[in-house]
Design an enzyme around this catalytic site. Structure first.
Site, PDB file in Angstrom:
ATOM      1  N   SER A 100     -49.130 -16.280  43.292  1.00  0.00           N
ATOM      2  CA  SER A 100     -49.487 -16.878  42.009  1.00  0.00           C
ATOM      3  C   SER A 100     -49.704 -18.376  42.199  1.00  0.00           C
ATOM      4  O   SER A 100     -50.553 -18.772  42.997  1.00  0.00           O
ATOM      5  CB  SER A 100     -48.420 -16.569  40.957  1.00  0.00           C
ATOM      6  N   HIS A 133     -49.687  -8.273  38.771  1.00  0.00           N
ATOM      7  CA  HIS A 133     -49.595  -9.657  39.227  1.00  0.00           C
ATOM      8  C   HIS A 133     -48.468  -9.828  40.244  1.00  0.00           C
ATOM      9  O   HIS A 133     -47.290  -9.756  39.905  1.00  0.00           O
ATOM     10  CB  HIS A 133     -49.383 -10.591  38.049  1.00  0.00           C
ATOM     11  N   ASP A 149     -54.420  -7.020  38.379  1.00  0.00           N
ATOM     12  CA  ASP A 149     -53.746  -8.239  37.937  1.00  0.00           C
ATOM     13  C   ASP A 149     -54.244  -8.634  36.541  1.00  0.00           C
ATOM     14  O   ASP A 149     -55.435  -8.875  36.348  1.00  0.00           O
ATOM     15  CB  ASP A 149     -54.036  -9.369  38.935  1.00  0.00           C
TER      16      ASP A 149
END
Length: 488
Positions: A171, A418, A382
């Site tokens: 991320s 994610h 995601d």
């Protein structure tokens, strides 16, 4: 303990090992050590990693490279069983805290490790208001300063420098990974960049694009109870493109799904979309576009991501994106996302950034020329950072440098949300694959992932280096990775 200047430490490693508490006396520019102690317990924030088997040296320090910097870092070093390597770990979102869980995992694997809060406390971007130096600390300076300092502490503690250095982040941590490769190619030998928010301004704009779509008016909002129906329709259209129906879309780029198939024939119902909801769904899948130039700005969400749509299409916009415009672009905490102009305002955001937070520079040649290896991965499902962002960055690098297979490989993960989770085989080990590449020149031709349910693996699947995808070979169980081949 003698006091050593950073200039000496960076050019030569002391021939002796220092005690842990002796590290408190280490003389480093703009560095204040507040803790240097041997411990056999994690900080209270670590909950998911078993208690350490061996004690480790914990160093807590503050770095102040500018008058407005206050960068907290921690370095942990095994008292015994050190593998001779260093693994820095990344953060998420606007950061604001040490990533203790990732540090605990790294030191359990034998690494010396470090993490930073990126120069502020708390997960909001409010720290950036009136503090341009703190924004630079967050954007890239804190990670590099931490890395330089950590190598000094490690070298002093063990009496020898780490033989190899790795970065591991997802991320915002994936963005940090790419930023390190772009700006500081000598910092790391190998880098794992997971689901990177590389185009930070683009992701912020896309999250507002999604919010405007579902809040255009009351009729446009898609209730979360309808997400499963949209997901089932996407799977029906695209699941079997890889030769097997397994509940996962292998390659959404090949998927031609239009939510129009769900349009209500009569009254609204739980398994259909009204016309305004259908148009909102189309915009969630679509790339944002400049209304004046018609230039594509940022990739939309991929088919297969529907179960996570609440992240972008819920009652409120994604807070990370909203904060970017409120505190960085407009410097107005009361800014209204409904007013975002995708011509004027996005251009303003990009000009303000000047590749400060964004990690979109495709020139990785200095990193590659040093022998650096980069593994990037991204989940196709995601719902927070468009997977197309990773494809876009990879293509920008190959457009500039040509074939980069010897140094850089991108693995798109079918069904992964994610940084993990999701319906596919989403458990895999990127660091061991990177180690094999860096240390044994064994490039990852594929990475085997597994789906873990109730503590057991019930499905394995190969992750193929982009642009290859996994295709069922036609024989054997589709739950076994051995029965798939990687093809373009």
């Amino acid at each position: 303990m003698r006091r050593l200047s950073i200039a000496i430490l960076l050019t030569t490693v002391p021939a002796w090992a220092a005690s842990c508490d002796g590290l408190a006396k280490l003389d480093l520019p703009h560095t204040t050590v507040t803790t240097a102690e041997t411990t056999n317990a994690w900080p209270a924030a670590v909950r998911s990693v078993p208690t350490p088997k061996q004690p480790f040296c914990r160093v807590v320090a503050t770095l102040q490279p500018t008058n407005d910097s206050q960068i907290a870092i921690e370095i942990w070093m095994p008292e015994s069983g050190w593998n001779g390597k260093y693994e820095a770990v990344g953060n998420g979102g606007w950061s604001g805290s040490i990533n203790y869980g990732a540090m605990a995992a790294a030191i359990t694997a034998g690494y010396a490790t470090s993490s930073t809060d990126t120069g502020h406390q708390g997960g909001s971007a409010s720290f950036a208001l009136g503090h341009p130096e703190k924004l630079i600390d967050y954007a890239y300076r804190s990670e590099h300063e931490m890395t330089v300092a950590a190598k000094v502490f490690i070298g002093t503690f063990y009496g020898k420098a780490p033989r190899l250095s790795y970065w591991n982040g997802c991320s915002a941590g994936g963005k940090q990974a790419l930023k390190e490769a772009q700006l500081y190619p000598a910092d790391f030998d190998g880098i794992v960049a997971g689901s990177p928010a590389a185009n930070w301004t683009g992701r912020a704009a896309q999250s507002i694009w999604a919010a405007q779509a579902v809040h255009k008016d009351e009729a446009s909002y898609i209730p979360p109870a309808k997400y499963p129906a949209i997901h089932r329709a996407a799977l029906a259209a695209c699941d079997e493109l890889d030769g097997v129906a397994d509940g996962v879309i292998e390659n959404p780029m090949a998927c031609k799904f239009d939510p129009e198939v769900l349009q209500c024939k009569a009254a609204d119902g739980p398994d259909c979309l009204t016309a305004p909801q259908m148009e909102a769904a189309r915009k969630l899948y679509a790339a944002s576009v400049n209304p004046r130039t018609h230039q594509r700005l940022y990739a939309g969400l991929a088919p297969g991501s529907e179960l996570g749509w609440r992240v972008w299409a819920g009652p409120e916009p994604l807070a990370i994106g909203l904060d970017h415009f409120r505190y960085v672009v407009f410097e107005d905490p009361k800014w209204d996302y409904h007013t975002l102009d995708f011509d004027r305002d996005v251009t303003r955001a990009e000009m303000l950034d000047r590749n400060r937070i964004n990690a979109t520079d495709p020139n990785l040649k200095p990193f590659f020329d040093r022998g650096g290896k980069l593994i990037q991965y991204h989940g196709w499902s995601d719902p927070q950072i468009s997977p197309g962002n990773s494809v876009d960055y990879y293509r920008s690098v190959t457009a500039l440098l040509g074939n980069v297979d010897a140094s850089y490989r991108l693995f798109m993960v079918p069904g992964m949300a994610h940084c993990g989770g999701g319906e596919g085989a989403t458990a895999f080990e990127a660091i061991p694959a990177l180690e094999q590449w860096v240390e044994r020149a064994k490039a990852p031709a594929r990475i085997i992932a597994s789906r873990v349910r109730e503590g057991k693996s019930d499905w394995t699947h190969p992750l193929c280096p982009f642009p290859q995808t996994a295709v069922y070979a036609g024989k054997g169980s589709p739950d076994d990775a051995a029965n798939f081949v990687c093809r373009k």
